[in-house]
Design a protein around this motif. Sequence first.
Motif, mmCIF file in Angstrom:
data_model
loop_
_atom_site.group_PDB
_atom_site.id
_atom_site.type_symbol
_atom_site.label_atom_id
_atom_site.label_comp_id
_atom_site.label_asym_id
_atom_site.label_seq_id
_atom_site.Cartn_x
_atom_site.Cartn_y
_atom_site.Cartn_z
ATOM 1 N N UNK A 102 10.811 -2.520 4.219
ATOM 2 C CA UNK A 102 9.983 -2.135 3.005
ATOM 3 C C UNK A 102 10.855 -0.843 2.155
ATOM 4 N N UNK A 103 11.653 -0.187 2.754
ATOM 5 C CA UNK A 103 12.470 0.866 1.908
ATOM 6 C C UNK A 103 13.414 0.209 0.968
ATOM 7 N N UNK A 104 13.852 -0.837 1.257
ATOM 8 C CA UNK A 104 14.738 -1.660 0.356
ATOM 9 C C UNK A 104 13.932 -2.302 -0.830
ATOM 10 N N UNK A 105 12.843 -2.862 -0.484
ATOM 11 C CA UNK A 105 11.933 -3.294 -1.365
ATOM 12 C C UNK A 105 11.405 -2.497 -2.464
ATOM 13 N N UNK A 106 11.208 -1.284 -1.923
ATOM 14 C CA UNK A 106 10.591 -0.224 -2.777
ATOM 15 C C UNK A 106 11.803 0.228 -3.928
ATOM 16 N N UNK A 107 12.739 0.034 -3.642
ATOM 17 C CA UNK A 107 13.857 0.211 -4.507
ATOM 18 C C UNK A 107 13.600 -0.753 -6.036
ATOM 19 N N UNK A 108 12.815 -1.637 -5.711
ATOM 20 C CA UNK A 108 12.634 -2.626 -6.823
ATOM 21 C C UNK A 108 11.149 -2.713 -7.314
ATOM 22 N N UNK A 109 10.420 -1.455 -7.137
ATOM 23 C CA UNK A 109 9.157 -1.303 -7.544
ATOM 24 C C UNK A 109 8.894 -0.961 -8.693
ATOM 25 N N UNK A 138 1.015 -3.133 -9.841
ATOM 26 C CA UNK A 138 2.212 -2.826 -9.279
ATOM 27 C C UNK A 138 3.027 -4.080 -9.012
ATOM 28 N N UNK A 139 4.348 -4.189 -9.120
ATOM 29 C CA UNK A 139 5.014 -5.264 -9.042
ATOM 30 C C UNK A 139 6.393 -5.179 -8.344
#
Length: 309
Positions: A102-109, A138-139
């Motif tokens: 999730x931490x890596x994914x949240x960099x793209x939020x 949100x995307x």
Amino acid sequence: MGFLDLFRTPAMDADLTMLTEKQAGRLREVGAKIVEDRLGPVTVHPRHLEGPRGERLELEPLATRLAELGAEGDDFLGVVMLHFTLLLDAMTTPRALEADGSERALEHAVVGLYPPEDLPAGPTLAWREFAPGLVQVLALEQGADEPDHALNQESLDRLGGWDRVQEAAAASLRQVPEDQVTRDDDLLFTALVGLGSETALRAVVGADVIEQVEGRRPGPAGYLFSIPDRGVFAWYTIGAADEAVEAAQQMVGWTIEGYQKGRNAMDPNLFWASEAGIQAVTEIEDGSVAFDPRHPAFETARHLEATGD
């Protein structure tokens, strides 16, 4: 086409009765292409599209929206593409971005703002109201050549919930490029004007942006703001009530002009942000825009002046 055909009323579609046969055919054709690109082979039915694994995408809500807008040409295509892109995002999950955690994914939020009527019908897309007539979606950004992937509730839960994803999405919006700040000695308000579509999104963190630009956060009376175009965020920090009314008068005319002449129209209203949330200051009726100087935004300012707070 014969000469007399110019005077004939176009035949309405037998199933999507709010559209002509030509419009309904175009809707099915474009919708099927978009769905096929994302899901695979599509079966076209009169009132819905069916994906390769039985996914059902209803056409009637979108047909109704197109009829209400009277959309033609590029506008028709744009509404259809937005609808199916958001709907398909909500039906699928961005596993590739979530694979590293999730931490890596949240960099793209990222966050988006849309009129609620532009969102596809159904419970799958996660969204919240931002202001009257605008909702947040949100995307996750998927790369330069890929569209942003709007999130469903399942993906939000996997990433830590709405608040966590929104905070990650809003982080970059707090950094204001100095060359976007626009002031005019004849105007009481300030505006950010940029070429990118993210400028208006800075309204999501409006108080933080104002603090960065002005060196102080808005006081108890809050601030007025507008986002007439996706490249514009304008505001006025409320102080004296009489000045606030004058600023509102300036902003109303400026906002309407920006909404009508902008490249990417967003919203023609003037809003008030305070501790109580976001309210519309203006009312639009029969194409005219007006506000009441007795609106709570100005009454709050008068009360604070009277009490010395």
